[in-house]
Design a protein around this motif. Structure first.
Motif, PDB file in Angstrom:
ATOM      1  N   LYS A 183       0.832  -1.202   0.000  1.00  8.22           N
ATOM      2  CA  LYS A 183       0.000   0.000   0.000  1.00  8.22           C
ATOM      3  C   LYS A 183       0.868   1.254   0.000  1.00  8.22           C
ATOM      4  CE  LYS A 183      -3.849   2.167   2.461  1.00  8.22           C
ATOM      5  NZ  LYS A 183      -4.778   2.058   3.627  1.00  8.22           N
ATOM      6  N   LEU A 184       1.961   1.228   0.771  1.00  7.52           N
ATOM      7  CA  LEU A 184       2.887   2.357   0.806  1.00  7.52           C
ATOM      8  C   LEU A 184       3.475   2.628  -0.578  1.00  7.52           C
ATOM      9  CD1 LEU A 184       4.766   4.417   2.326  1.00  7.52           C
ATOM     10  CD2 LEU A 184       6.332   2.496   2.672  1.00  7.52           C
ATOM     11  N   VAL A 185       3.874   1.563  -1.267  1.00  2.00           N
ATOM     12  CA  VAL A 185       4.469   1.725  -2.587  1.00  2.00           C
ATOM     13  C   VAL A 185       3.447   2.231  -3.593  1.00  2.00           C
ATOM     14  CG1 VAL A 185       5.611   0.522  -4.478  1.00  2.00           C
ATOM     15  CG2 VAL A 185       6.219  -0.026  -2.118  1.00  2.00           C
ATOM     16  N   VAL A 186       2.240   1.689  -3.552  1.00  2.00           N
ATOM     17  CA  VAL A 186       1.194   2.093  -4.500  1.00  2.00           C
ATOM     18  C   VAL A 186       0.867   3.578  -4.345  1.00  2.00           C
ATOM     19  CG1 VAL A 186      -1.256   1.808  -5.067  1.00  2.00           C
ATOM     20  CG2 VAL A 186       0.203  -0.196  -4.759  1.00  2.00           C
ATOM     21  N   GLN A 187       0.870   4.058  -3.112  1.00  4.51           N
ATOM     22  CA  GLN A 187       0.544   5.457  -2.882  1.00  4.51           C
ATOM     23  C   GLN A 187       1.753   6.384  -3.060  1.00  4.51           C
ATOM     24  OE1 GLN A 187      -1.260   5.612   1.001  1.00  4.51           O
ATOM     25  NE2 GLN A 187      -3.189   4.714   0.295  1.00  4.51           N
ATOM     26  N   SER A 188       2.928   5.810  -3.280  1.00  4.63           N
ATOM     27  CA  SER A 188       4.128   6.619  -3.460  1.00  4.63           C
ATOM     28  C   SER A 188       4.581   6.712  -4.913  1.00  4.63           C
ATOM     29  CB  SER A 188       5.280   6.043  -2.606  1.00  4.63           C
ATOM     30  OG  SER A 188       4.941   6.005  -1.240  1.00  4.63           O
ATOM     31  N   VAL A 189       4.413   5.630  -5.666  1.00  6.79           N
ATOM     32  CA  VAL A 189       4.882   5.571  -7.048  1.00  6.79           C
ATOM     33  C   VAL A 189       3.717   5.874  -7.987  1.00  6.79           C
ATOM     34  CG1 VAL A 189       5.965   4.137  -8.814  1.00  6.79           C
ATOM     35  CG2 VAL A 189       6.611   3.878  -6.401  1.00  6.79           C
ATOM     36  N   PRO A 190       3.876   6.824  -8.895  1.00  5.73           N
ATOM     37  CA  PRO A 190       2.771   7.171  -9.809  1.00  5.73           C
ATOM     38  C   PRO A 190       2.410   6.012 -10.742  1.00  5.73           C
ATOM     39  CG  PRO A 190       4.468   8.884  -9.779  1.00  5.73           C
ATOM     40  CD  PRO A 190       5.036   7.711  -9.062  1.00  5.73           C
ATOM     41  N   ASP A 191       1.112   5.774 -10.908  1.00  4.09           N
ATOM     42  CA  ASP A 191       0.560   4.844 -11.912  1.00  4.09           C
ATOM     43  C   ASP A 191       1.023   3.399 -11.733  1.00  4.09           C
ATOM     44  OD1 ASP A 191      -0.631   7.103 -13.095  1.00  4.09           O
ATOM     45  OD2 ASP A 191       1.158   7.469 -14.322  1.00  4.09           O
ATOM     46  N   VAL A 192       1.304   2.967 -10.507  1.00  4.52           N
ATOM     47  CA  VAL A 192       1.716   1.583 -10.293  1.00  4.52           C
ATOM     48  C   VAL A 192       0.534   0.788  -9.756  1.00  4.52           C
ATOM     49  CG1 VAL A 192       2.545   1.968  -7.935  1.00  4.52           C
ATOM     50  CG2 VAL A 192       3.459   0.076  -9.268  1.00  4.52           C
ATOM     51  N   ASN A 193       0.313  -0.400 -10.307  1.00  5.24           N
ATOM     52  CA  ASN A 193      -0.752  -1.284  -9.844  1.00  5.24           C
ATOM     53  C   ASN A 193      -0.246  -2.177  -8.716  1.00  5.24           C
ATOM     54  OD1 ASN A 193      -2.634  -0.356 -11.750  1.00  5.24           O
ATOM     55  ND2 ASN A 193      -1.741  -1.708 -13.319  1.00  5.24           N
ATOM     56  N   PRO A 194      -1.109  -2.577  -7.780  1.00  2.95           N
ATOM     57  CA  PRO A 194      -0.667  -3.430  -6.670  1.00  2.95           C
ATOM     58  C   PRO A 194      -0.045  -4.741  -7.132  1.00  2.95           C
ATOM     59  CG  PRO A 194      -2.826  -2.505  -6.205  1.00  2.95           C
ATOM     60  CD  PRO A 194      -2.516  -2.152  -7.626  1.00  2.95           C
ATOM     61  N   ASP A 195      -0.534  -5.300  -8.257  1.00  6.00           N
ATOM     62  CA  ASP A 195       0.048  -6.560  -8.709  1.00  6.00           C
ATOM     63  C   ASP A 195       1.416  -6.391  -9.336  1.00  6.00           C
ATOM     64  OD1 ASP A 195      -0.814  -5.145 -10.867  1.00  6.00           O
ATOM     65  OD2 ASP A 195      -1.828  -6.849 -11.868  1.00  6.00           O
ATOM     66  N   ARG A 196       1.868  -5.134  -9.495  1.00  2.84           N
ATOM     67  CA  ARG A 196       3.211  -4.869 -10.028  1.00  2.84           C
ATOM     68  C   ARG A 196       4.194  -4.522  -8.899  1.00  2.84           C
ATOM     69  NH1 ARG A 196       4.532  -6.098 -15.101  1.00  2.84           N
ATOM     70  NH2 ARG A 196       5.983  -4.333 -15.111  1.00  2.84           N
ATOM     71  N   VAL A 197       3.789  -4.774  -7.662  1.00  2.00           N
ATOM     72  CA  VAL A 197       4.640  -4.494  -6.497  1.00  2.00           C
ATOM     73  C   VAL A 197       5.024  -5.812  -5.844  1.00  2.00           C
ATOM     74  CG1 VAL A 197       4.818  -3.354  -4.267  1.00  2.00           C
ATOM     75  CG2 VAL A 197       3.533  -2.274  -6.120  1.00  2.00           C
ATOM     76  N   SER A 198       6.314  -6.057  -5.736  1.00  2.00           N
ATOM     77  CA  SER A 198       6.831  -7.294  -5.129  1.00  2.00           C
ATOM     78  C   SER A 198       7.557  -6.963  -3.836  1.00  2.00           C
ATOM     79  CB  SER A 198       7.787  -8.012  -6.088  1.00  2.00           C
ATOM     80  OG  SER A 198       7.134  -8.321  -7.307  1.00  2.00           O
ATOM     81  N   VAL A 199       7.337  -7.800  -2.822  1.00  2.00           N
ATOM     82  CA  VAL A 199       8.040  -7.671  -1.537  1.00  2.00           C
ATOM     83  C   VAL A 199       8.760  -8.986  -1.273  1.00  2.00           C
ATOM     84  CG1 VAL A 199       7.842  -7.232   0.925  1.00  2.00           C
ATOM     85  CG2 VAL A 199       6.318  -6.054  -0.684  1.00  2.00           C
ATOM     86  N   LEU A 200      10.073  -8.934  -1.211  1.00  2.00           N
ATOM     87  CA  LEU A 200      10.906 -10.119  -1.020  1.00  2.00           C
ATOM     88  C   LEU A 200      11.508 -10.080   0.376  1.00  2.00           C
ATOM     89  CD1 LEU A 200      12.756 -10.019  -4.469  1.00  2.00           C
ATOM     90  CD2 LEU A 200      10.576 -11.119  -3.906  1.00  2.00           C
ATOM     91  N   LEU A 201      11.403 -11.205   1.090  1.00  2.00           N
ATOM     92  CA  LEU A 201      11.874 -11.294   2.473  1.00  2.00           C
ATOM     93  C   LEU A 201      13.036 -12.275   2.561  1.00  2.00           C
ATOM     94  CD1 LEU A 201       8.433 -11.471   4.333  1.00  2.00           C
ATOM     95  CD2 LEU A 201       9.765  -9.444   3.689  1.00  2.00           C
TER      96      LEU A 201
END
Length: 271
Positions: A183-201
């Motif tokens: 959610k942080l990334v989606v609201q920070s990066v313009p025009d990015v969809n949630p399914d285009r955000v990856s979190v690797l642990l």
């Protein structure tokens, strides 16, 4: 002799002005040679963080104020390898993330649109990394941002995307933060969809992220941290040698005083 103060005076006294400065110099040189600096040019907050992390894991360390050059953290040479390994696994010292204000500081001539986009992607990556690094249990955080782009010549477009890599302590429940990070990334990066955000642990190997119970040992009634026994023993030996020197000076002083007392009656008889 040539105006120099002798090591031992003719009356048996001990030339302390001649002997004490070299002994003090040797003592300071010995104490300085016992430690080696791990990192220099640190801010005081970073130095305090390194210092507390090492002390919590039973590694004796000290913080050095170097004036305009910032602060340094030093440890005994015997603990240097372990200290570097612990700090590496803890992700310390933490990098200085650059915010939007620093990246887009006005310097020089006007930048091209391509340069401005690259700087914006880098600034967003730094901001997201800094935010994720503050989460409980996160040791290190890295974010990579790709902004959306449309090629005017071919008409093809590249969608925006982002990837966040987190190194975390083995006992930390970082996985529960994944929805919030997305959610942080989606609201920070313009025009990015949630399914285009990856979190690797990635968990940190070993247990260095967990503070150890410090073993306290005693030497001649003094409480010592682990790893400092050798330095304390060497320092005790040096102080013993200094004590012998002081004792020898006292013996010569007493002999000189005795000679003065025995010679005083003879001088009165002569007068």
């Amino acid at each position: 002799m040539n105006g120099e103060a002798p090591l031992f005076r003719p009356d048996g006294g001990f030339g302390r002005r001649r002997v004490l400065p070299p002994l003090l110099f040797l003592l300071c040189l010995f104490l300085g040679a016992c430690q080696t600096e791990l990192y220099q040019g640190l801010t005081e907050n970073n130095a305090n963080e390194l210092l507390s992390s090492l002390l919590e894991r039973g590694i004796p360390a000290s913080k050095l104020n170097q004036g305009k050059n910032g602060f340094a953290v030093a440890v005994d040479e015997a603990n240097q390898l372990r200290a570097l390994s612990v700090l590496r696994d803890l992700g310390l010292p933490k990098p200085d993330y650059e915010g939007l204000g620093k990246v887009f500081r006005k310097e020089g001539m006007m930048s091209s649109p391509t340069e401005e986009r690259a700087r914006l992607a880098y600034a967003l990556s730094q901001e997201i990394s800094a935010s994720c690094a503050r989460l409980d249990g996160v040791v290190d955080a890295r974010a990579h941002v790709v902004l959306s782009e449309r090629d005017a010549a071919t008409g093809t477009s590249t969608p925006a995307s982002a990837a966040v890599m987190l190194r975390y302590a083995p006992d930390a429940e970082v996985a529960r933060y994944i929805p919030q990070i997305q959610k942080l990334v989606v609201q920070s990066v313009p025009d990015v969809n949630p399914d285009r955000v990856s979190v690797l642990l990635f968990p940190v190997l070993g247990d260095v992220t967990r503070p150890e119970s410090i073993r306290i040992t005693s030497l001649l009634g003094l409480k010592l941290l682990p790893g400092s026994e050798g330095t304390a023993a060497a320092l005790a030996a040096l102080l013993f040698i200094l004590g012998l020197g002081a004792g020898a000076g006292a013996v010569f002083a007493l002999r000189g005083l005795g000679r003065l007392k025995t010679s005083s009656p003879a001088r009165k008889g002569e007068s």
